[in-house]
Design a protein around this motif. Structure first.
Motif, PDB file in Angstrom:
ATOM      1  N   GLY A 181      40.758  61.391  91.276  1.00  0.00           N
ATOM      2  CA  GLY A 181      41.524  59.593  90.882  1.00  0.00           C
ATOM      3  C   GLY A 181      41.331  59.173  89.188  1.00  0.00           C
ATOM      4  N   ARG A 182      41.016  59.807  88.591  1.00  0.00           N
ATOM      5  CA  ARG A 182      41.145  59.012  87.343  1.00  0.00           C
ATOM      6  C   ARG A 182      42.385  58.950  86.736  1.00  0.00           C
ATOM      7  NH1 ARG A 182      38.426  63.283  84.709  1.00  0.00           N
ATOM      8  NH2 ARG A 182      36.687  62.305  85.025  1.00  0.00           N
ATOM      9  N   HIS A 183      42.360  57.984  85.471  1.00  0.00           N
ATOM     10  CA  HIS A 183      44.240  57.495  85.128  1.00  0.00           C
ATOM     11  C   HIS A 183      44.282  58.104  83.575  1.00  0.00           C
ATOM     12  CE1 HIS A 183      45.356  54.125  87.970  1.00  0.00           C
ATOM     13  NE2 HIS A 183      45.442  55.306  88.863  1.00  0.00           N
ATOM     14  N   ARG A 184      44.211  59.119  83.474  1.00  0.00           N
ATOM     15  CA  ARG A 184      44.506  59.205  82.032  1.00  0.00           C
ATOM     16  C   ARG A 184      45.710  59.038  81.466  1.00  0.00           C
ATOM     17  NH1 ARG A 184      46.408  64.807  80.548  1.00  0.00           N
ATOM     18  NH2 ARG A 184      47.030  65.566  83.245  1.00  0.00           N
ATOM     19  N   MET A 185      45.577  58.648  80.446  1.00  0.00           N
ATOM     20  CA  MET A 185      46.791  58.565  79.236  1.00  0.00           C
ATOM     21  C   MET A 185      47.211  59.237  79.239  1.00  0.00           C
ATOM     22  SD  MET A 185      46.232  55.835  75.556  1.00  0.00           S
ATOM     23  CE  MET A 185      46.335  57.387  74.996  1.00  0.00           C
ATOM     24  N   LEU A 186      48.077  58.967  78.690  1.00  0.00           N
ATOM     25  CA  LEU A 186      49.455  59.502  78.342  1.00  0.00           C
ATOM     26  C   LEU A 186      50.431  59.465  76.644  1.00  0.00           C
ATOM     27  CD1 LEU A 186      51.897  60.827  81.272  1.00  0.00           C
ATOM     28  CD2 LEU A 186      49.834  61.818  80.174  1.00  0.00           C
ATOM     29  N   ALA A 238      41.760  48.226  86.986  1.00  0.00           N
ATOM     30  CA  ALA A 238      42.074  49.380  87.268  1.00  0.00           C
ATOM     31  C   ALA A 238      42.325  49.846  85.564  1.00  0.00           C
ATOM     32  CB  ALA A 238      43.546  49.879  88.005  1.00  0.00           C
ATOM     33  N   LYS A 239      41.782  51.242  85.278  1.00  0.00           N
ATOM     34  CA  LYS A 239      41.133  51.615  84.176  1.00  0.00           C
ATOM     35  C   LYS A 239      41.815  52.809  83.325  1.00  0.00           C
ATOM     36  CE  LYS A 239      37.567  48.415  83.237  1.00  0.00           C
ATOM     37  NZ  LYS A 239      38.292  47.325  82.177  1.00  0.00           N
ATOM     38  N   ILE A 240      42.289  53.172  82.399  1.00  0.00           N
ATOM     39  CA  ILE A 240      43.196  54.168  81.641  1.00  0.00           C
ATOM     40  C   ILE A 240      41.929  54.591  80.986  1.00  0.00           C
ATOM     41  CG2 ILE A 240      44.864  54.175  80.747  1.00  0.00           C
ATOM     42  CD1 ILE A 240      47.032  52.996  81.809  1.00  0.00           C
ATOM     43  N   LYS A 241      41.892  56.008  81.011  1.00  0.00           N
ATOM     44  CA  LYS A 241      41.252  56.514  79.958  1.00  0.00           C
ATOM     45  C   LYS A 241      41.961  57.404  79.346  1.00  0.00           C
ATOM     46  CE  LYS A 241      37.023  55.786  82.909  1.00  0.00           C
ATOM     47  NZ  LYS A 241      36.499  54.873  81.921  1.00  0.00           N
ATOM     48  N   LYS A 242      40.993  57.836  78.150  1.00  0.00           N
ATOM     49  CA  LYS A 242      41.941  59.320  77.235  1.00  0.00           C
ATOM     50  C   LYS A 242      40.719  60.040  76.838  1.00  0.00           C
ATOM     51  CE  LYS A 242      41.311  56.728  72.784  1.00  0.00           C
ATOM     52  NZ  LYS A 242      41.945  56.319  71.117  1.00  0.00           N
ATOM     53  N   LYS A 243      41.096  61.380  76.732  1.00  0.00           N
ATOM     54  CA  LYS A 243      40.042  62.472  76.016  1.00  0.00           C
ATOM     55  C   LYS A 243      39.428  62.307  74.967  1.00  0.00           C
ATOM     56  CE  LYS A 243      40.916  66.058  78.482  1.00  0.00           C
ATOM     57  NZ  LYS A 243      41.070  67.569  78.570  1.00  0.00           N
ATOM     58  N   ILE A 244      38.844  61.628  74.859  1.00  0.00           N
ATOM     59  CA  ILE A 244      37.731  62.330  73.542  1.00  0.00           C
ATOM     60  C   ILE A 244      36.728  63.166  73.228  1.00  0.00           C
ATOM     61  CG2 ILE A 244      37.768  59.735  72.654  1.00  0.00           C
ATOM     62  CD1 ILE A 244      34.885  59.630  73.515  1.00  0.00           C
ATOM     63  N   LYS A 245      36.888  63.640  72.075  1.00  0.00           N
ATOM     64  CA  LYS A 245      36.030  64.484  71.758  1.00  0.00           C
ATOM     65  C   LYS A 245      34.888  64.697  70.229  1.00  0.00           C
ATOM     66  CE  LYS A 245      37.376  69.441  71.375  1.00  0.00           C
ATOM     67  NZ  LYS A 245      38.055  70.011  71.275  1.00  0.00           N
ATOM     68  N   LEU A 246      33.762  64.536  70.209  1.00  0.00           N
ATOM     69  CA  LEU A 246      32.814  64.075  69.125  1.00  0.00           C
ATOM     70  C   LEU A 246      32.039  65.250  68.768  1.00  0.00           C
ATOM     71  CD1 LEU A 246      30.613  61.126  71.537  1.00  0.00           C
ATOM     72  CD2 LEU A 246      33.235  60.896  70.029  1.00  0.00           C
ATOM     73  N   ARG A 329      32.318  66.325  75.317  1.00  0.00           N
ATOM     74  CA  ARG A 329      34.283  65.917  76.041  1.00  0.00           C
ATOM     75  C   ARG A 329      33.725  64.891  76.393  1.00  0.00           C
ATOM     76  NH1 ARG A 329      34.517  71.662  76.820  1.00  0.00           N
ATOM     77  NH2 ARG A 329      37.135  72.161  75.726  1.00  0.00           N
ATOM     78  N   GLY A 330      34.173  63.636  76.472  1.00  0.00           N
ATOM     79  CA  GLY A 330      33.845  62.426  76.711  1.00  0.00           C
ATOM     80  C   GLY A 330      35.487  61.594  76.846  1.00  0.00           C
ATOM     81  N   TRP A 331      35.531  60.713  77.719  1.00  0.00           N
ATOM     82  CA  TRP A 331      36.560  59.612  78.164  1.00  0.00           C
ATOM     83  C   TRP A 331      36.657  58.069  77.824  1.00  0.00           C
ATOM     84  CZ3 TRP A 331      40.190  62.101  80.118  1.00  0.00           C
ATOM     85  CH2 TRP A 331      40.531  63.490  80.882  1.00  0.00           C
ATOM     86  N   ALA A 332      37.021  57.854  76.909  1.00  0.00           N
ATOM     87  CA  ALA A 332      36.782  56.235  76.523  1.00  0.00           C
ATOM     88  C   ALA A 332      37.546  55.870  77.416  1.00  0.00           C
ATOM     89  CB  ALA A 332      37.018  55.941  75.257  1.00  0.00           C
ATOM     90  N   ASP A 333      37.776  54.250  77.429  1.00  0.00           N
ATOM     91  CA  ASP A 333      38.443  53.334  77.774  1.00  0.00           C
ATOM     92  C   ASP A 333      39.561  53.475  77.077  1.00  0.00           C
ATOM     93  OD1 ASP A 333      36.913  53.062  80.602  1.00  0.00           O
ATOM     94  OD2 ASP A 333      36.158  51.624  79.991  1.00  0.00           O
ATOM     95  N   VAL A 334      40.627  53.008  77.957  1.00  0.00           N
ATOM     96  CA  VAL A 334      42.268  52.401  76.591  1.00  0.00           C
ATOM     97  C   VAL A 334      42.414  51.017  76.901  1.00  0.00           C
ATOM     98  CG1 VAL A 334      44.574  53.237  75.927  1.00  0.00           C
ATOM     99  CG2 VAL A 334      42.773  54.836  76.899  1.00  0.00           C
ATOM    100  N   GLU A 335      42.436  50.538  75.830  1.00  0.00           N
ATOM    101  CA  GLU A 335      42.660  48.671  76.141  1.00  0.00           C
ATOM    102  C   GLU A 335      44.648  48.502  76.713  1.00  0.00           C
ATOM    103  OE1 GLU A 335      41.646  44.266  74.450  1.00  0.00           O
ATOM    104  OE2 GLU A 335      41.745  45.846  73.924  1.00  0.00           O
ATOM    105  N   VAL A 336      45.192  48.210  77.122  1.00  0.00           N
ATOM    106  CA  VAL A 336      46.379  47.852  77.405  1.00  0.00           C
ATOM    107  C   VAL A 336      46.909  46.416  77.246  1.00  0.00           C
ATOM    108  CG1 VAL A 336      48.418  47.198  79.097  1.00  0.00           C
ATOM    109  CG2 VAL A 336      46.066  48.639  79.636  1.00  0.00           C
TER     110      VAL A 336
END
Length: 502
Positions: A181-186, A238-246, A329-336
């Motif tokens: 159910g996660r919305h992953r940014m493209l 509704a939140k859109i997230k993108k994958k990040i790597k620290l 690995r983590g997920w960060a919120d993307v601001e529209v």
């Protein structure tokens, strides 16, 4: 008309049902008349007559209905003849606006550009919107790139969308829904698949069609429509997230616990990521415990006596090395972006193309700028030094107790090489001649062996060819024998069947 009172019933349809400024509107009216004699209404009279008809069951039922229709038609003609004798103003006051009558609307606070560049050959459509469509917010749409459009769409590139009565420019963010159910940014829209587009603008009801373009110019060679979509819902939560790597590096190691630096910038970030999984490049898994409070080695203190922040204490399933790289690995919120630029094509000449926000590709093309290259994002060969491990050393007491199979046998016991291996060998002339002769003999022998191998290989190929030929003939002969045998068996079966039938 003497002795009767007339009731006028109006049905009006106003095409412009909005309170916003508009230019033209049309009012359609339908007029119907009913008679009133002071005792009963027209409807009650009709009901009484119909009730009497059904209760009495008179044989002249059809004649009664025709008589009522003729009476209504006569009243209608009398009303029309009386209204025709009146002037237009009085007739409008009594009858109202008839079908085909236009209403003049006076609009205030109109921009002067609309009056200056008004073109009567391009009419203005007046329409109404619902109360919920006057709000502005985030909308989610199921979008698909048009199959005739040559390029894919990029996230945060402005597009012009047409939704219902509105056309505006907005900045969408594309995403796809994962299994959880996660919305992953493209970064780009898929080639032949739908995706989720989230943008800011005037709200439209669900299941509203959307058409998106990037340029309004009429002289472009490519296909203009970039994508089509349909509104799903409008939900600002509704939140859109993108994958990040620290990425971090160990600065101190205590057995299976290590202090990791350069992964976080403050202790608050470490507290937010407590319990998250970390991993080294070599595959050792770990977990973030808490922020480290003590001083780290020779790290200087900050002003005020505070230690350096952003150091995380992590535990691993095995001891790590100082040369290891730790990542999480983590997920960060993307601001529209909250960007909505309405199209003002009515405020400029018709021959001029409306120009809004430009895409990054257009700005680079106009300014002759190249695409920036991040060196860290390029693929490069990984060169790691091969680690050399010390040989396994088994104590002599343990070697004596081991069976013969497990005892080390290939490890030389002598550390220093022998004298024969350390000294330089200088041959005498006679020894040199003998060594040369032996080399020649070995060369002759090797050539003979090579020729012998070639002959054996050639002979083997000839034998295999003959064997394949014989096998082919054998198969052919066996096939003929089987055919002859089957033919004899078939004849015998037919003969037996013929005798049994006789």
């Amino acid at each position: 008309m003497v002795g009767n009172t007339y009731i006028l019933v109006f049905w009006s349809i106003l095409l412009s049902n909005t309170t916003k400024p508009c230019k033209f509107g049309r009012l359609d009216l339908n007029l119907f008349f009913f008679t009133y004699d002071g005792s009963d209404s027209a409807e009650e009279e009709i009901d009484n007559k119909q009730g009497a008809k059904f209760h009495r069951g008179q044989p002249n039922e059809v004649g009664l209905i025709d008589k009522m229709k003729e009476e209504i038609e006569l009243r209608k003609q009398m009303n029309i003849s009386e209204l025709n004798d009146l002037d237009e103003v009085t007739r409008v006051e009594i009858e109202g606006f008839r079908t085909g009558t236009y209403v003049r609307l006076e609009i205030h606070d109109v921009p002067f550009e609309m009056v200056e560049y008004f073109d009567p050959f391009h009419p203005i459509l007046v329409g109404g919107i619902g109360l919920g469509e006057e709000n502005i917010g985030y909308m989610q749409a199921r979008l698909k790139r048009h199959r005739w459009h040559r390029k894919v769409l990029k996230t945060r590139d402005p597009i012009v969308v047409s939704i219902g009565w509105r056309r505006f420019q907005t900045i969408p963010v594309y995403a796809i829904e994962d299994q959880n159910g996660r919305h992953r940014m493209l970064k780009y829209t898929p080639e032949h698949m739908h995706c989720l587009a989230m943008f800011w603008g005037p709200l439209a009801p669900p299941h509203t069609g959307v058409v998106a373009v990037q340029n309004l110019s009429n002289n472009q060679a490519a296909f203009r429509i970039t994508a089509t979509a349909v509104i799903l819902e409008f939900n600002h939560e509704a939140k859109i997230k993108k994958k990040i790597k620290l990425v971090g590096y160990p600065c101190k190691i205590f057995k299976k616990t290590a202090l990791i630096k350069d992964m976080f910038t403050s202790d608050l970030e470490v507290a937010q990521c407590e319990g998250k999984e970390v991993r080294t490049v070599s595959g050792i898994r770990g977990q973030v415990k808490k922020a480290a409070k003590e001083e780290i080695g020779n790290e200087p203190k900050k002003k005020g006596g505070q230690t350096r922040e952003g150091i995380a204490r992590c535990t691993f399933e095995d001891r790590i090395l100082m040369s290891d790289i730790v990542f999480m690995r983590g997920w960060a919120d993307v601001e529209v972006p909250q960007f909505c630029n309405p199209l003002t094509t009515a405020l400029q000449p018709r021959d001029r193309t409306w120009q809004g926000m430009k895409t990054v590709a257009q700005l680079r093309r106009e300014n002759n700028l190249s695409i920036p290259v991040n060196k860290d994002s390029l693929y490069k060969p990984i060169e790691r030094k091969q680690k050399r491990f010390n040989p396994l050393v088994i104590p002599k007491s343990l070697q004596a107790a081991l069976p013969f199979e497990s005892k080390p046998k290939n490890i030389p016991s002598r550390k220093r090489p022998l004298l024969e291996n350390r000294r330089a060998v200088v041959m005498e002339p006679h020894e040199r001649k003998v060594h040369t002769l032996v080399q020649h003999l070995q060369l002759i022998r090797n050539e003979k062996m090579k020729k012998r191998k070639l002959k054996v290989e050639q002979k083997r190929k000839e034998l295999e060819a003959e064997k394949a030929k014989d096998e082919q003939l054998t198969k052919k002969r066996q096939r003929e024998e089987r055919r002859e045998r089957y033919r004899e068996q078939d004849k015998l079966k037919k003969k037996i069947r013929r005798h049994s039938e006789a």
